[in-house]
Design an enzyme around this catalytic site. Structure first.
Site, PDB file in Angstrom:
ATOM      1  CG  ASN A  32      -4.746   3.856  21.878  1.00  0.00           C
ATOM      2  OD1 ASN A  32      -4.467   4.915  22.459  1.00  0.00           O
ATOM      3  ND2 ASN A  32      -5.175   2.785  22.516  1.00  0.00           N
ATOM      4  CD1 TRP A  33      -0.634   7.911  18.520  1.00  0.00           C
ATOM      5  CD2 TRP A  33      -0.129   9.984  19.216  1.00  0.00           C
ATOM      6  NE1 TRP A  33      -0.441   8.694  17.403  1.00  0.00           N
ATOM      7  CE2 TRP A  33      -0.136   9.966  17.801  1.00  0.00           C
ATOM      8  CE3 TRP A  33       0.152  11.188  19.868  1.00  0.00           C
ATOM      9  CZ2 TRP A  33       0.136  11.102  17.043  1.00  0.00           C
ATOM     10  CZ3 TRP A  33       0.423  12.321  19.121  1.00  0.00           C
ATOM     11  CH2 TRP A  33       0.419  12.272  17.724  1.00  0.00           C
ATOM     12  CE  LYS A  34      -2.247   0.841  23.415  1.00  0.00           C
ATOM     13  NZ  LYS A  34      -2.001  -0.562  23.688  1.00  0.00           N
ATOM     14  CG  HIS A  57      -7.804   0.342  25.021  1.00  0.00           C
ATOM     15  ND1 HIS A  57      -6.942  -0.414  25.780  1.00  0.00           N
ATOM     16  CD2 HIS A  57      -7.326   0.301  23.746  1.00  0.00           C
ATOM     17  CE1 HIS A  57      -5.982  -0.881  24.993  1.00  0.00           C
ATOM     18  NE2 HIS A  57      -6.190  -0.465  23.758  1.00  0.00           N
ATOM     19  CD  GLU A 116      -3.509  -0.597  27.008  1.00  0.00           C
ATOM     20  OE1 GLU A 116      -3.577   0.628  26.815  1.00  0.00           O
ATOM     21  OE2 GLU A 116      -2.866  -1.368  26.253  1.00  0.00           O
ATOM     22  CD  GLU A 135      -7.388  -2.671  20.474  1.00  0.00           C
ATOM     23  OE1 GLU A 135      -6.544  -2.255  19.670  1.00  0.00           O
ATOM     24  OE2 GLU A 135      -7.480  -2.250  21.629  1.00  0.00           O
ATOM     25  N   GLY A 143       0.279  -5.247  22.509  1.00  0.00           N
ATOM     26  CA  GLY A 143       1.611  -4.905  23.001  1.00  0.00           C
ATOM     27  C   GLY A 143       2.525  -6.100  23.218  1.00  0.00           C
ATOM     28  CB  SER A 162       0.959  -7.296  17.967  1.00  0.00           C
ATOM     29  OG  SER A 162       1.210  -7.313  19.368  1.00  0.00           O
ATOM     30  N   GLY A 192      -1.418   0.479  18.153  1.00  0.00           N
ATOM     31  CA  GLY A 192      -0.777   1.063  19.325  1.00  0.00           C
ATOM     32  C   GLY A 192       0.666   1.421  19.022  1.00  0.00           C
ATOM     33  N   GLY A 193       1.578   0.561  19.416  1.00  0.00           N
ATOM     34  CA  GLY A 193       3.016   0.832  19.313  1.00  0.00           C
ATOM     35  C   GLY A 193       3.470   1.351  17.954  1.00  0.00           C
TER      36      GLY A 193
HETATM   37  P1  13P Z   1      -0.360  -2.534  20.082  1.00  0.00           P
HETATM   38  O1  13P Z   1      -0.527  -2.196  18.621  1.00  0.00           O
HETATM   39  O2  13P Z   1       0.794  -1.830  20.714  1.00  0.00           O
HETATM   40  O3  13P Z   1      -0.397  -3.999  20.324  1.00  0.00           O
HETATM   41  O4  13P Z   1      -1.660  -1.926  20.822  1.00  0.00           O
HETATM   42  C1  13P Z   1      -2.912  -2.241  20.334  1.00  0.00           C
HETATM   43  C2  13P Z   1      -3.911  -1.411  21.036  1.00  0.00           C
HETATM   44  O5  13P Z   1      -4.199  -1.605  22.211  1.00  0.00           O
HETATM   45  C3  13P Z   1      -4.548  -0.308  20.292  1.00  0.00           C
HETATM   46  O6  13P Z   1      -5.611   0.214  21.001  1.00  0.00           O
END
Ligand code: 13P
Length: 252
Positions: A9-11, A95, A97, A167, A173, A213, A234-235
């Site tokens: 997930n590149w956000k 998600h 967020e 999640e 994050g 994470s 994510g990251g």
């Molecule tokens: P991180 O891997 O950056 O913690 O993000 C997880 C996430 O929200 C994937 O959708």
């Protein structure tokens, strides 16, 4: 056998040029991991270009959101048909967020899931609790309520194709991942809920990811847990090397 699925997930990251550079670097690194389904979810602006770059590779394309109508006066929204049109196969729905910043409700999430299936997209539904809820011993209650509300209107045939990403919000994050055993316990809880509501077949086929994470250093601990079928990253999905290392961990 459920096929492991690692999704990035590149956000809100990557210009078109940066997105293309990333997938061109990633594709050869994951080419040999045939047992694993690999998905990248770039921002909307890069979907079309990334789709072209992924042709002939074994990486599938995902989007990060969709709207529930097929077309119409919905300024700023993107429909399931538009996603299909550019070659999208997966779509992240609900998600945390979006639930936090866009105030996305369970009712909206349910409409999006139905719309995604109707268009032939596979949704990756995100669920998870806040830290205070976990500390109060309410994590399963919270996730159970999300599932009950979000899956409203779906049947077993749809649910068996679904991917659910567990999640925990406090792990996203933050560099503070869940304990692998806790993630596995939640995955087992989710599968039991699905079995009760949609039957054994749906529960056995449904894939459950852990997200929060995930890194090359900890991915194996999650991916070797019983009932965890992949990761939503994510990251660590923003760099080819780290994402490919997580894919390799799933392959073992
Ligand atoms: P991180 O891997 O950056 O913690 O993000 C997880 C996430 O929200 C994937 O959708």
């Amino acid at each position: 056998m459920r096929r492991p699925i690692i999704a990035g997930n590149w956000k809100m990251h990557k210009t078109v040029a940066e997105a293309l550079a990333l997938v061109r670097e990633l594709a050869p690194q994951v080419a040999g991991e045939e047992r694993v389904e690999v998905v990248v979810c770039p921002p909307f602006t890069a979907l079309h270009a990334v789709a072209q770059a992924l042709a002939g590779t074994r990486i599938a394309l995902g989007a990060q959101n969709l709207f529930w109508e097929e077309q119409g006066a919905f300024t700023g929204e993107v429909s399931p048909l538009m996603l299909k049109d550019v070659g999208v196969k997966y779509v992240i729905v609900g998600h945390s967020e979006r639930r936090a910043y866009q105030r996305e409700s369970d009712e909206e999430v349910a409409k999006k899931l139905t719309a995604a299936f109707r268009a032939g997209l596979t949704p990756i539904l995100c669920v998870g609790e806040q830290l205070a809820e976990r500390e109060a011993g309410r994590a399963e209650t919270v996730v159970g309520a999300q599932l009950a509300a979000d899956l409203t209107g779906l049947d077993g045939a749809a649910v068996q194709k679904l991917v659910i990403a567990y999640e925990p919000i406090w792990a996203i994050g933050t560099g503070r991942s869940a304990q692998p055993e806790d993630a596995a316990a939640m995955a087992a809880f989710i599968r039991r809920k699905i079995e009760t509501a949609f039957g054994k077949e749906a529960a056995a086929a449904l894939r459950i990811q852990y997200g929060g994470s995930v890194s090359p250093a900890n991915s194996r601990e999650f991916l070797t847990q019983e009932g965890i079928d992949g990761a939503l990253v994510g990251g660590a999905s923003l760099k080819a090397d780290s994402f490919a290392a997580i894919v390799a961990a799933a392959h073992k």
